[in-house]
Design an enzyme around this catalytic site. Structure first.
Site, PDB file in Angstrom:
ATOM      1  CG  HIS A  59      -1.980  -1.239   1.379  1.00 42.78           C
ATOM      2  ND1 HIS A  59      -1.419  -2.435   1.787  1.00 42.78           N
ATOM      3  CD2 HIS A  59      -3.369  -1.415   0.989  1.00 42.78           C
ATOM      4  CE1 HIS A  59      -2.462  -3.224   1.632  1.00 42.78           C
ATOM      5  NE2 HIS A  59      -3.607  -2.755   1.309  1.00 42.78           N
ATOM      6  CG  HIS A 196     -12.484  -3.052   0.903  1.00 41.22           C
ATOM      7  ND1 HIS A 196     -11.855  -4.076   0.168  1.00 41.22           N
ATOM      8  CD2 HIS A 196     -11.154  -2.277   1.301  1.00 41.22           C
ATOM      9  CE1 HIS A 196     -10.704  -4.146   0.106  1.00 41.22           C
ATOM     10  NE2 HIS A 196     -10.140  -3.233   0.948  1.00 41.22           N
ATOM     11  CD  GLU A 243      -7.222  -4.648  -1.195  1.00 39.65           C
ATOM     12  OE1 GLU A 243      -6.643  -3.795  -1.039  1.00 39.65           O
ATOM     13  OE2 GLU A 243      -7.655  -5.383  -0.591  1.00 39.65           O
TER      14      GLU A 243
HETATM   15  O1  LIG Z   1     -11.424  -0.795   5.807  1.00 38.27           O
HETATM   16  C1  LIG Z   1     -10.324  -0.138   6.036  1.00 38.27           C
HETATM   17  O2  LIG Z   1     -10.237   0.630   6.658  1.00 38.27           O
HETATM   18  C2  LIG Z   1      -9.045  -0.530   5.229  1.00 38.27           C
HETATM   19  C3  LIG Z   1      -8.082   0.482   5.122  1.00 38.27           C
HETATM   20  C4  LIG Z   1      -6.876   0.311   4.304  1.00 38.27           C
HETATM   21  C5  LIG Z   1      -6.871  -1.090   3.510  1.00 38.27           C
HETATM   22  O3  LIG Z   1      -6.005  -1.323   2.728  1.00 38.27           O
HETATM   23  C6  LIG Z   1      -7.982  -1.833   3.421  1.00 38.27           C
HETATM   24  O4  LIG Z   1      -7.789  -3.102   2.868  1.00 38.27           O
HETATM   25  C7  LIG Z   1      -8.981  -1.708   4.372  1.00 38.27           C
END
Ligand SMILES: O=C(O)c1ccc(O)c(O)c1
Length: 288
Positions: A59, A196, A243
């Protein structure tokens, strides 16, 4: 000969790591999530691998928009947990397996997949949170249960690899592992997802029905699932739902893919919403 005996699939939300590191795992919010991984931690003890091949995404920690490889394999002796802004997680240094990693790099590149070789990098929550979920928090002076080969996939900066390419790459990784001349029990983990979206008008998007269907198809119809175009992930599972293509690398490495071997046994399946902004999905598949 080395052999892939099992694959593990799990989400990797950073707040999960923070909850563990701050001792909040028994809070009402977090307890149901961590309960879902209790069978997994026992399974890890009962089925301890010699090496974990861990597919994850960085990330903007080791890589950035300055330079971002599509597929990168860690060939180092060890990897330090990264500082993602609040200091490094208080978890052990990740010990690598340079011999097997170098062999996989050689074999997979000769099978026509271009990998970036990484001899030095820090690893962020994408890698350490799955380890914490599956292994628990190592006590003082303890390490992770076995060496780990980090394998980073670009699912952050477009263009990202297709599900089909990830699936085919998994096959190549299995060939590579099986041509390693040492008797090693290897697990392959696919991490990230499930639905997400962290930004924009649809931030907070969760799609439970789509996620559960993805889990079903990953087990029963991975060839069909691999054909799903990337835009379907983004549309249905949110911008970070992409992802999930990383799970297809692990599934492509299972033994039923190119042979009449039976479909892998589902040792554990779990789904929970929410963990921060994310739907958490988890599967453990064993080769039969
Ligand atoms: O849900 C989250 O807060 C969140 C934050 C950063 C990430 O890389 C993730 O996969 C989820």
């Amino acid at each position: 000969m080395a052999r892939i005996t099992a694959s593990v699939y799990t989400s990797h939300v950073p707040a999960i790591g923070a909850a563990l590191d701050l001792g909040r795992d028994q809070d009402d919010y977090w307890r149901p999530l961590f309960q879902g991984y209790e069978p997994s931690k026992q399974w890890m003890k009962d089925n301890k691998p010699d090496v974990i091949f861990l597919v994850y995404n960085d990330h903007a920690t080791a890589f950035s928009l300055d330079m971002i490889p599509t597929f990168a394999i860690g060939t180092a002796d060890s990897y330090t947990p990264a500082d993602e802004g609040w200091g490094p997680r208080p978890v052990p240094t990740v010990v690598g397996h340079p011999e097997l990693a170098s062999h996989i790099a050689q074999s997979v590149i000769q099978q026509d997949f271009d990998l970036t070789i990484v001899n030095k990098m820090d690893v962020d929550h994408g890698l350490t949170v799955p380890l914490s979920l599956m292994c628990g928090q190592p006590g003082p002076g303890q390490g992770w249960p076995c060496p780990v080969i980090p394998f980073a996939v670009n699912v952050v900066q477009y263009p990202v690899p297709s599900g089909q390419r990830c699936f085919n790459l998994g096959r190549a990784i299995r060939n590579a592992v099986e041509s390693f001349d040492e008797d090693l029990n290897v697990h392959i983990w696919g991490t990230g997802g499930m639905s997400h979206q962290l930004q924009g008008a649809r931030a907070g998007l969760i799609n439970k029905e789509w996620d559960l269907n993805f889990l079903d198809r990953l087990v029963d119809n991975p060839h069909g699932l691999a054909k799903m175009p990337h835009i379907d992930y983004v549309r249905e599972a949110g911008s970070e739902g992409i992802e999930l293509v990383m799970w297809l690398i692990a599934r492509g490495a299972m033994s039923d893919i190119d042979s009449p071997a039976p479909v892998p046994r589902v040792a554990h399946r779990f789904y929970h919403v929410p963990a921060s902004n994310t739907a958490v999905g988890h599967l453990i598949l064993e080769n039969q």
